[in-house]
Design an enzyme around this catalytic site. Structure first.
Site, PDB file in Angstrom:
ATOM      1  N   GLU A  35       3.482  31.700  29.042  1.00 24.99           N
ATOM      2  CA  GLU A  35       2.555  30.295  27.560  1.00 24.99           C
ATOM      3  C   GLU A  35       2.411  31.857  27.052  1.00 24.99           C
ATOM      4  O   GLU A  35       1.758  32.910  27.008  1.00 24.99           O
ATOM      5  CB  GLU A  35       1.828  29.729  28.896  1.00 24.99           C
ATOM      6  CG  GLU A  35       1.026  29.397  28.109  1.00 24.99           C
ATOM      7  CD  GLU A  35       1.388  28.055  27.182  1.00 24.99           C
ATOM      8  OE1 GLU A  35       1.992  27.557  28.129  1.00 24.99           O
ATOM      9  OE2 GLU A  35       1.348  28.039  25.955  1.00 24.99           O
ATOM     10  N   CYS A  48      -4.838  14.966  26.657  1.00 22.35           N
ATOM     11  CA  CYS A  48      -5.546  14.146  27.287  1.00 22.35           C
ATOM     12  C   CYS A  48      -6.283  14.120  28.162  1.00 22.35           C
ATOM     13  O   CYS A  48      -7.529  13.268  28.098  1.00 22.35           O
ATOM     14  CB  CYS A  48      -4.433  13.326  28.898  1.00 22.35           C
ATOM     15  SG  CYS A  48      -2.278  13.949  28.504  1.00 22.35           S
ATOM     16  N   LYS A  51      -9.995  14.672  26.152  1.00 26.07           N
ATOM     17  CA  LYS A  51      -9.803  13.525  24.881  1.00 26.07           C
ATOM     18  C   LYS A  51     -10.696  11.884  26.005  1.00 26.07           C
ATOM     19  O   LYS A  51     -11.295  11.905  25.680  1.00 26.07           O
ATOM     20  CB  LYS A  51      -8.419  12.858  24.623  1.00 26.07           C
ATOM     21  CG  LYS A  51      -8.221  11.633  24.657  1.00 26.07           C
ATOM     22  CD  LYS A  51      -7.834  10.543  25.744  1.00 26.07           C
ATOM     23  CE  LYS A  51      -7.428  10.679  26.644  1.00 26.07           C
ATOM     24  NZ  LYS A  51      -5.661  10.257  25.748  1.00 26.07           N
ATOM     25  N   ILE A 181      -3.100   9.181  19.207  1.00 25.93           N
ATOM     26  CA  ILE A 181      -4.332   9.606  18.530  1.00 25.93           C
ATOM     27  C   ILE A 181      -5.072   9.262  17.900  1.00 25.93           C
ATOM     28  O   ILE A 181      -6.339   8.711  18.111  1.00 25.93           O
ATOM     29  CB  ILE A 181      -3.624  10.953  18.288  1.00 25.93           C
ATOM     30  CG1 ILE A 181      -3.287  11.142  19.786  1.00 25.93           C
ATOM     31  CG2 ILE A 181      -4.396  11.407  17.997  1.00 25.93           C
ATOM     32  CD1 ILE A 181      -2.424  12.764  19.456  1.00 25.93           C
ATOM     33  N   GLU A 184      -7.562   6.035  20.027  1.00 20.21           N
ATOM     34  CA  GLU A 184      -8.373   6.235  20.535  1.00 20.21           C
ATOM     35  C   GLU A 184      -9.099   7.684  19.879  1.00 20.21           C
ATOM     36  O   GLU A 184     -10.764   7.183  20.443  1.00 20.21           O
ATOM     37  CB  GLU A 184      -7.633   7.096  21.660  1.00 20.21           C
ATOM     38  CG  GLU A 184      -6.333   6.854  22.782  1.00 20.21           C
ATOM     39  CD  GLU A 184      -6.032   7.818  23.648  1.00 20.21           C
ATOM     40  OE1 GLU A 184      -4.796   7.561  24.515  1.00 20.21           O
ATOM     41  OE2 GLU A 184      -5.580   8.747  22.889  1.00 20.21           O
ATOM     42  N   ARG A 201      -0.562   3.128   7.571  1.00 20.09           N
ATOM     43  CA  ARG A 201       0.642   2.995   6.263  1.00 20.09           C
ATOM     44  C   ARG A 201       1.311   1.606   6.512  1.00 20.09           C
ATOM     45  O   ARG A 201       1.431   0.685   5.759  1.00 20.09           O
ATOM     46  CB  ARG A 201       2.038   3.803   6.375  1.00 20.09           C
ATOM     47  CG  ARG A 201       2.462   3.807   7.736  1.00 20.09           C
ATOM     48  CD  ARG A 201       3.128   4.648   7.434  1.00 20.09           C
ATOM     49  NE  ARG A 201       4.610   5.523   8.063  1.00 20.09           N
ATOM     50  CZ  ARG A 201       5.379   6.014   8.455  1.00 20.09           C
ATOM     51  NH1 ARG A 201       5.862   6.441   7.713  1.00 20.09           N
ATOM     52  NH2 ARG A 201       5.940   6.492  10.056  1.00 20.09           N
ATOM     53  N   ASP A 305       8.456  16.542  26.419  1.00 21.54           N
ATOM     54  CA  ASP A 305       8.202  16.174  24.841  1.00 21.54           C
ATOM     55  C   ASP A 305       9.019  16.829  24.030  1.00 21.54           C
ATOM     56  O   ASP A 305       9.556  16.666  22.927  1.00 21.54           O
ATOM     57  CB  ASP A 305       6.819  16.462  24.143  1.00 21.54           C
ATOM     58  CG  ASP A 305       5.703  15.261  24.892  1.00 21.54           C
ATOM     59  OD1 ASP A 305       6.201  14.754  25.640  1.00 21.54           O
ATOM     60  OD2 ASP A 305       4.951  15.418  24.431  1.00 21.54           O
ATOM     61  N   GLU A 443      -8.765 -10.079  38.215  1.00 28.38           N
ATOM     62  CA  GLU A 443      -7.866 -11.152  39.846  1.00 28.38           C
ATOM     63  C   GLU A 443      -7.222 -12.407  38.576  1.00 28.38           C
ATOM     64  O   GLU A 443      -6.377 -13.298  38.929  1.00 28.38           O
ATOM     65  CB  GLU A 443      -9.051 -11.616  40.804  1.00 28.38           C
ATOM     66  CG  GLU A 443     -10.463 -12.609  39.666  1.00 28.38           C
ATOM     67  CD  GLU A 443     -11.629 -13.114  40.178  1.00 28.38           C
ATOM     68  OE1 GLU A 443     -11.464 -13.739  41.407  1.00 28.38           O
ATOM     69  OE2 GLU A 443     -12.371 -12.966  40.244  1.00 28.38           O
TER      70      GLU A 443
HETATM   71  P1  NDP Z   1       2.609   8.353  17.670  1.00 25.02           P
HETATM   72  O1  NDP Z   1       3.908   8.211  16.955  1.00 25.02           O
HETATM   73  O2  NDP Z   1       1.473   7.627  18.564  1.00 25.02           O
HETATM   74  O3  NDP Z   1       1.869   8.060  16.238  1.00 25.02           O
HETATM   75  C1  NDP Z   1       1.723   8.347  14.818  1.00 25.02           C
HETATM   76  C2  NDP Z   1       1.374   7.410  13.521  1.00 25.02           C
HETATM   77  O4  NDP Z   1       1.221   7.923  12.703  1.00 25.02           O
HETATM   78  C3  NDP Z   1       1.510   6.167  13.744  1.00 25.02           C
HETATM   79  O5  NDP Z   1       0.670   4.503  13.195  1.00 25.02           O
HETATM   80  C4  NDP Z   1       2.572   6.613  12.847  1.00 25.02           C
HETATM   81  O6  NDP Z   1       3.518   5.058  11.825  1.00 25.02           O
HETATM   82  C5  NDP Z   1       2.114   7.351  11.709  1.00 25.02           C
HETATM   83  N1  NDP Z   1       2.755   8.014  10.771  1.00 25.02           N
HETATM   84  C6  NDP Z   1       3.643   9.094  10.769  1.00 25.02           C
HETATM   85  N2  NDP Z   1       4.643   9.288  10.215  1.00 25.02           N
HETATM   86  C7  NDP Z   1       3.236   8.649   9.215  1.00 25.02           C
HETATM   87  C8  NDP Z   1       3.549   8.916   7.632  1.00 25.02           C
HETATM   88  N3  NDP Z   1       4.657  10.089   6.803  1.00 25.02           N
HETATM   89  N4  NDP Z   1       2.549   9.237   6.819  1.00 25.02           N
HETATM   90  C9  NDP Z   1       1.848   8.106   7.276  1.00 25.02           C
HETATM   91  N5  NDP Z   1       2.044   7.535   8.463  1.00 25.02           N
HETATM   92  C10 NDP Z   1       2.767   8.534   9.534  1.00 25.02           C
HETATM   93  O7  NDP Z   1       1.738   9.962  17.783  1.00 25.02           O
HETATM   94  P2  NDP Z   1       0.493   9.851  17.794  1.00 25.02           P
HETATM   95  O8  NDP Z   1       0.863  11.994  17.562  1.00 25.02           O
HETATM   96  O9  NDP Z   1      -0.750   8.851  17.640  1.00 25.02           O
HETATM   97  O10 NDP Z   1       0.234  11.154  19.597  1.00 25.02           O
HETATM   98  C11 NDP Z   1       1.344  11.963  19.804  1.00 25.02           C
HETATM   99  C12 NDP Z   1       1.863  11.019  21.026  1.00 25.02           C
HETATM  100  O11 NDP Z   1       1.677  12.040  22.031  1.00 25.02           O
HETATM  101  C13 NDP Z   1       2.199   9.985  21.481  1.00 25.02           C
HETATM  102  O12 NDP Z   1       3.669   9.443  21.105  1.00 25.02           O
HETATM  103  C14 NDP Z   1       2.108   9.783  23.115  1.00 25.02           C
HETATM  104  O13 NDP Z   1       3.309   9.542  23.718  1.00 25.02           O
HETATM  105  C15 NDP Z   1       1.738  10.752  23.279  1.00 25.02           C
HETATM  106  N6  NDP Z   1      -0.088  10.305  23.990  1.00 25.02           N
HETATM  107  C16 NDP Z   1      -0.322   9.255  24.331  1.00 25.02           C
HETATM  108  C17 NDP Z   1      -1.481   9.164  24.921  1.00 25.02           C
HETATM  109  C18 NDP Z   1      -1.692   8.466  26.232  1.00 25.02           C
HETATM  110  O14 NDP Z   1      -1.092   7.647  26.767  1.00 25.02           O
HETATM  111  N7  NDP Z   1      -2.691   7.653  25.995  1.00 25.02           N
HETATM  112  C19 NDP Z   1      -2.941   9.778  24.354  1.00 25.02           C
HETATM  113  C20 NDP Z   1      -2.325  10.802  23.068  1.00 25.02           C
HETATM  114  C21 NDP Z   1      -1.219  10.748  23.078  1.00 25.02           C
HETATM  115  P3  NDP Z   1       4.406   4.587  12.347  1.00 25.02           P
HETATM  116  O15 NDP Z   1       4.038   2.985  13.700  1.00 25.02           O
HETATM  117  O16 NDP Z   1       4.388   3.005  10.601  1.00 25.02           O
HETATM  118  O17 NDP Z   1       5.194   4.834  12.423  1.00 25.02           O
END
Ligand code: NDP
Length: 461
Positions: A35, A48, A51, A181, A184, A201, A305, A443
């Protein structure tokens, strides 16, 4: 006997890698793990776990307000960011130590070093500048935040890697993205009292979730003070004496103390040496694996991942455990990636399992929708303008529950248990014959008798 230094060399001591290493060692394998950052990985160190601690911290502002309705007089309150961060860091240190202890107690050799694949059985440990050999290599390096490096001023933004270590609480926060993210952290910062704007977007947050849940959560977040800018993107970020200025394509400018980019994550494969040994990857760099998590190079496996299957900690753990059972335990495991319950720790929280309404209508001829939106009991005396939302999607032909979606207090906890029922193939009749637990919000899930509507595939097409 093996001619290699190790039976298994794991690269990356996050949740998935650690699980795989420990289970393999339990089967008698000689295992090492490397690591380069802190043992525990993204979820424990900068994901997680911290957060969720910050979500708890941010919820007290509402609790203080709500207390009034229950007869309490809450005096003046104040929040100290540095005390929260210090307390959070102590907890993360504790968990980090437990992870290290568990590895050591399992007989796994830990290297605090970057590891680079140099051959099908060779790994270079950068910290010691030597190569070790292993019969099998497991890549469990996770992902890293993705940033648009072309964007002017991108060097001024922070990602989820930095947000947990800020020295001061930002008073004005702009967040880019509409995923887990972004949503949250919008809740966290708004709850802690920051002026919070989320720029996305698309036209609604949380793409991929049930459409009504997305709108419901966004509306409730607005009530909690989060501002949203939709259908827009950043064109520049400038730093001035009073902070940062974000300019959007639509012409809007936003002032901020911190700008958090949460625009997705990418598999962490850079400089790992995988291409050189011929490991196949897809267009975003995800390591391609089969159902046993094996790559096209027979001695190299990958989980979590970095394979970009379902990017959630418990899935990485499952994949790591399945790998070790299959390869070292003689128990072949085919990890099932269907019907994974999940939670978003937005405020309000989301708990969900199964198909969204959009997916259900596309896949089934007739779908019954049971829907409920109500004022949670806590809000009756607190007087807070707050609602809870629940929805059950049922295949009208077989009565099988296809998906359940909850938004509100405790939704994440509900999703875990709903996940069991839906995974078992529960029908709506099974839900109906389950006696309610009273008085709870949950419920409602066993008392929705009449469908709100029946959706037909033709009508939706
Ligand atoms: P996500 O994939 O959930 O969201 C990414 C966001 O960024 C989307 O809204 C996406 O838009 C937007 N985006 C992507 N590319 C661009 C761009 N070029 N310009 C503008 N906006 C863009 O990723 P996160 O970073 O939020 O989280 C990463 C991962 O971590 C998730 O996939 C999830 O699996 C995991 N995670 C899980 C949690 C949980 O279980 N509670 C909590 C936090 C993270 P669009 O939708 O239009 O593609």
């Amino acid at each position: 006997m093996t001619d290699f230094d190790y039976d298994l060399f794991v690269i990356g001591a996050g949740s998935g890698g650690v699980r795989a290493a420990r289970i393999a060692a339990g089967y008698g394998a000689k295992v090492a793990i490397a690591e380069e950052h802190r043992v525990g990985g993204t979820c424990v160190i900068r994901g997680c776990v911290p957060k969720k601690l910050m979500v708890y911290a941010s919820q007290f502002s509402e609790a203080f307000e709500d207390a009034e309705g229950f007869g309490w007089s809450v005096g003046e309150t104040s929040f100290d960011w540095s005390r929260l961060i210090a307390a959070k860091d102590r907890e993360i240190d504790r968990l980090n130590a437990i992870y290290i202890r568990n590895l050591t107690n399992s007989g796994v050799e830990l290297f605090q070093s970057r590891a680079v694949v140099e051959g099908p059985h060779e790994v270079r440990l950068s910290a010691e500048d030597r190569v070790v050999t292993a019969r099998l290599i497991l890549v469990a390096t996770g992902g890293t935040p993705w940033l648009d490096t072309e964007l002017k001023g991108i060097e001024h933004v922070i990602t989820s890697n930095e947000v947990f270590y800020l020295k001061d609480m930002p008073k004005r926060v702009v967040i880019a993205g509409g995923g887990y993210i972004a949503v949250e952290f919008a809740g966290i910062f708004a709850g802690l009292g920051a002026d919070t704007t989320l720029v996305y977007r698309g036209s609604e947050i949380l793409r991929g979730f049930d459409g009504e849940v997305r709108t419901f959560v966004r509306t409730e977040m607005e009530k909690r003070g989060v501002k949203f800018v939709f259908n827009d993107v950043f064109t520049a970020i400038d730093k001035g004496p009073d902070g940062l200025t974000a300019t959007l394509r639509g012409g809007t400018t936003l002032e901020a103390d911190q700008i958090l980019f949460a625009t997705g994550r990418r598999p962490a494969v850079e400089g790992l040496g995988l291409e050189a040994v011929g490991v196949e990857m897809d267009a975003v760099g995800a390591v391609k694996v089969n159902h046993e998590s094996r790559t096209n190079v027979p001695s190299i496996y990958a989980i979590g991942d970095v394979t970009n299957r379902v990017n959630l900690t418990p899935v990485a753990i499952r994949e790591g455990h399945g790998f070790a059972d299959t390869v070292f335990g003689g128990k072949p495991v085919h990890v099932d990636h269907t019907l994974i319950p999940t939670a978003v720790f937005s405020q309000p929280e989301i708990g969900t399992v199964g198909l969204t309404q959009e997916e259900a209508v596309a896949a089934f001829d007739e779908v019954d929708v049971y829907r409920s939106s109500f004022r949670p009991m806590l809000a009756t005396l607190s007087g807070r303008d707050e609602r809870m939302f629940m929805k059950i999607l049922v295949d009208a032909e077989t009565d099988k529950v296809l998906g359940v979606h909850v938004a509100g207090h405790g939704a994440g906890e509900m999703a875990q248990l709903l996940g069991i029922a839906v995974k078992m193939g529960a029908t709506k009749a099974d839900f109906d014959r389950t006696v309610a637990v009273h008085p709870t919000a949950a419920e409602e899930l066993v008392t929705m008798r009449t469908p709100s509507e029946r959706l037909r595939r033709d009508a939706a097409a």
